[in-house]
Structure formats: C-alpha cells, structure tokens
Design a protein around this motif. Structure first.
Motif, PDB file in Angstrom:
ATOM      1  N   LEU A   5      28.576  22.448  49.595  1.00 30.64           N
ATOM      2  CA  LEU A   5      28.563  23.462  48.550  1.00 30.64           C
ATOM      3  C   LEU A   5      28.196  22.759  47.254  1.00 30.64           C
ATOM      4  N   THR A   6      27.732  23.507  46.287  1.00 32.40           N
ATOM      5  CA  THR A   6      27.446  22.876  44.994  1.00 32.40           C
ATOM      6  C   THR A   6      28.751  22.615  44.258  1.00 32.40           C
ATOM      7  N   GLY A   7      28.687  21.721  43.285  1.00 35.84           N
ATOM      8  CA  GLY A   7      29.855  21.386  42.483  1.00 35.84           C
ATOM      9  C   GLY A   7      30.457  22.596  41.786  1.00 35.84           C
ATOM     10  N   LYS A   8      29.660  23.631  41.585  1.00 33.64           N
ATOM     11  CA  LYS A   8      30.162  24.859  40.961  1.00 33.64           C
ATOM     12  C   LYS A   8      31.308  25.459  41.771  1.00 33.64           C
ATOM     13  N   SER A   9      31.338  25.177  43.079  1.00 31.94           N
ATOM     14  CA  SER A   9      32.400  25.722  43.934  1.00 31.94           C
ATOM     15  C   SER A   9      33.774  25.154  43.581  1.00 31.94           C
ATOM     16  N   LEU A  10      33.813  24.119  42.760  1.00 36.45           N
ATOM     17  CA  LEU A  10      35.075  23.505  42.352  1.00 36.45           C
ATOM     18  C   LEU A  10      35.657  24.150  41.088  1.00 36.45           C
ATOM     19  N   ASP A  11      34.868  25.022  40.453  1.00 36.85           N
ATOM     20  CA  ASP A  11      35.313  25.646  39.202  1.00 36.85           C
ATOM     21  C   ASP A  11      36.661  26.325  39.358  1.00 36.85           C
ATOM     22  N   GLY A  12      37.513  26.097  38.396  1.00 38.45           N
ATOM     23  CA  GLY A  12      38.800  26.768  38.330  1.00 38.45           C
ATOM     24  C   GLY A  12      39.946  26.042  39.012  1.00 38.45           C
ATOM     25  N   VAL A  13      39.650  25.113  39.918  1.00 37.96           N
ATOM     26  CA  VAL A  13      40.725  24.443  40.667  1.00 37.96           C
ATOM     27  C   VAL A  13      41.629  23.651  39.725  1.00 37.96           C
ATOM     28  N   LEU A  14      41.037  22.850  38.868  1.00 35.06           N
ATOM     29  CA  LEU A  14      41.850  22.025  37.964  1.00 35.06           C
ATOM     30  C   LEU A  14      42.583  22.881  36.938  1.00 35.06           C
ATOM     31  N   GLU A  15      41.892  23.896  36.416  1.00 33.76           N
ATOM     32  CA  GLU A  15      42.507  24.775  35.425  1.00 33.76           C
ATOM     33  C   GLU A  15      43.716  25.507  36.012  1.00 33.76           C
ATOM     34  N   LEU A  16      43.548  26.034  37.229  1.00 32.26           N
ATOM     35  CA  LEU A  16      44.657  26.753  37.859  1.00 32.26           C
ATOM     36  C   LEU A  16      45.794  25.802  38.196  1.00 32.26           C
ATOM     37  N   THR A  17      45.469  24.587  38.609  1.00 29.98           N
ATOM     38  CA  THR A  17      46.503  23.588  38.900  1.00 29.98           C
ATOM     39  C   THR A  17      47.337  23.329  37.650  1.00 29.98           C
ATOM     40  N   ARG A  18      46.670  23.143  36.517  1.00 28.19           N
ATOM     41  CA  ARG A  18      47.390  22.919  35.242  1.00 28.19           C
ATOM     42  C   ARG A  18      48.229  24.137  34.877  1.00 28.19           C
ATOM     43  N   ALA A  37      32.775  15.021  39.822  1.00 22.19           N
ATOM     44  CA  ALA A  37      32.236  16.093  40.670  1.00 22.19           C
ATOM     45  C   ALA A  37      32.417  17.461  40.019  1.00 22.19           C
ATOM     46  N   PHE A  38      33.397  17.578  39.131  1.00 21.00           N
ATOM     47  CA  PHE A  38      33.673  18.858  38.491  1.00 21.00           C
ATOM     48  C   PHE A  38      32.717  19.177  37.355  1.00 21.00           C
ATOM     49  N   SER A  39      32.016  18.194  36.854  1.00 24.86           N
ATOM     50  CA  SER A  39      31.093  18.445  35.748  1.00 24.86           C
ATOM     51  C   SER A  39      29.634  18.529  36.207  1.00 24.86           C
ATOM     52  N   LYS A  40      29.376  18.253  37.453  1.00 27.92           N
ATOM     53  CA  LYS A  40      28.006  18.288  37.977  1.00 27.92           C
ATOM     54  C   LYS A  40      27.860  19.491  38.904  1.00 27.92           C
ATOM     55  N   HIS A  41      27.570  20.642  38.329  1.00 30.75           N
ATOM     56  CA  HIS A  41      27.549  21.896  39.081  1.00 30.75           C
ATOM     57  C   HIS A  41      26.470  21.971  40.148  1.00 30.75           C
ATOM     58  N   ASP A  42      25.391  21.229  40.013  1.00 28.95           N
ATOM     59  CA  ASP A  42      24.304  21.329  40.979  1.00 28.95           C
ATOM     60  C   ASP A  42      24.346  20.262  42.065  1.00 28.95           C
ATOM     61  N   GLU A  43      25.275  19.319  41.966  1.00 33.22           N
ATOM     62  CA  GLU A  43      25.365  18.292  43.004  1.00 33.22           C
ATOM     63  C   GLU A  43      26.089  18.836  44.226  1.00 33.22           C
ATOM     64  N   LEU A  44      25.707  18.332  45.391  1.00 30.76           N
ATOM     65  CA  LEU A  44      26.319  18.800  46.626  1.00 30.76           C
ATOM     66  C   LEU A  44      27.643  18.094  46.897  1.00 30.76           C
ATOM     67  N   LYS A  76      38.152  37.250  37.390  1.00 32.10           N
ATOM     68  CA  LYS A  76      38.438  37.604  35.999  1.00 32.10           C
ATOM     69  C   LYS A  76      37.529  36.872  35.020  1.00 32.10           C
ATOM     70  N   SER A  77      37.121  35.641  35.377  1.00 31.35           N
ATOM     71  CA  SER A  77      36.312  34.841  34.456  1.00 31.35           C
ATOM     72  C   SER A  77      34.817  35.088  34.619  1.00 31.35           C
ATOM     73  N   ASN A  78      34.446  36.073  35.446  1.00 32.18           N
ATOM     74  CA  ASN A  78      33.036  36.397  35.657  1.00 32.18           C
ATOM     75  C   ASN A  78      32.294  35.247  36.337  1.00 32.18           C
ATOM     76  N   TYR A  79      32.999  34.508  37.192  1.00 28.05           N
ATOM     77  CA  TYR A  79      32.459  33.351  37.900  1.00 28.05           C
ATOM     78  C   TYR A  79      31.166  33.664  38.640  1.00 28.05           C
ATOM     79  N   ALA A  80      31.123  34.786  39.320  1.00 27.03           N
ATOM     80  CA  ALA A  80      29.966  35.109  40.152  1.00 27.03           C
ATOM     81  C   ALA A  80      29.221  36.320  39.609  1.00 27.03           C
ATOM     82  N   LYS A  81      28.948  36.312  38.317  1.00 26.19           N
ATOM     83  CA  LYS A  81      28.291  37.479  37.725  1.00 26.19           C
ATOM     84  C   LYS A  81      26.932  37.766  38.356  1.00 26.19           C
TER      85      LYS A  81
END
Length: 145
Positions: A5-18, A37-44, A76-81
């Motif tokens: 999956l692209t790195g974008k699939s990691l969005d929200g994990v760290l924020e929700l953990t905090r 890996a969390f800042s490189k949205h296009d890397e696999l 809620k964050s419009n992740y998959a607009k």
C-alpha cells in the motif's frame, strides 16, 4: 507477488494513538516501520507491516476496535475525498464501483479487487495474495442490493 500500500495508508495511526493516550514510539517499534514512512505518501509499504502497525496499536492501547476508530477518524478528516467524488459522480452504481477499484489499484500493488454484478445487486471485494492472506486474513466485501 507481495502486497503493498502507499504510505498514505498510514495516515491517522500516530494521531489516533496519541489521542487515545498511547506511546507512539512503542507502537512503531513492534512492526519495525521507520517514522519516515509516515511522511512519504507515495512510497510503497508492505501490507503486512501496515497490518502489524494497526494491530500493535490496538494491543498497546487495549482498543480492539482501533481499526474502526481509525476509519471513523479518516472519514471525518475527508481522507478519501477522491473516492467520494468518484462514487457520487458515477451515473450507475456499477460505474461507481469500477471507478473505486481503479482508484484503489493506483494506491496498492499485489492486491486483487473484484466486482460482481447481477440484476439486483453489486458487490466489491478485496483479497490479498495467498502467502499474505494467512498472515492477515482480511477480505473487505461491500454489497449493495
């Protein structure tokens, strides 16, 4: 072939953990994902690592529904607009699903997507390669009748 999956699939994990009071470093440590890996949205990112990250967060936080909470946060964050645009602009349900599958294929590698239609229903499913399905026994099926 392995699934990615692209790195974008990691969005929200760290924020929700905090947000749930967890230790981000502890959650990252177990699956072995680098923080970069969390800042490189296009890397696999290997699918099993992404699954291990979410599972580790759920265990660390004692939150079995962590994955569902992550999905709610993303919604809620419009992740998959883009997906909402594809589906709402399609002239038919079948075309909406076809557009959805096309979009998902641009965000993943090695994952099979399937669309089945008949007169009364339309269903969409996702399956991992056999060698990874045993590690992460997940299949997503959406059926609209």
């Amino acid at each position: 072939m392995s699934a990615y999956l692209t790195g974008k699939s990691l969005d929200g994990v760290l924020e929700l953990t905090r947000e749930l009071g967890g230790d981000v470093d502890a959650v990252l440590r177990a699956p072995g994902l680098p923080a970069s890996a969390f800042s490189k949205h296009d890397e696999l990112v290997p699918y099993p690592l992404r699954g291990a990250l979410v599972e580790n967060a759920a265990k660390h936080l004692n939150q079995p529904a962590f994955g569902m909470k992550l999905a709610q946060l993303r919604f809620k964050s419009n992740y998959a607009k883009e997906l909402k645009i594809y589906v709402t602009s399609a002239k038919t349900l079948q075309q909406g699903f076809k557009d959805l599958i096309l979009h998902l294929r641009t965000r993943s590698l090695g994952i099979e997507y399937k669309l089945e239609t008949d007169r009364e229903s339309c269903s969409f499913s996702r399956a991992l390669p056999p060698q990874e399905a045993l590690v992460s026994p997940q299949v997503t099926i959406i059926v609209l009748a």
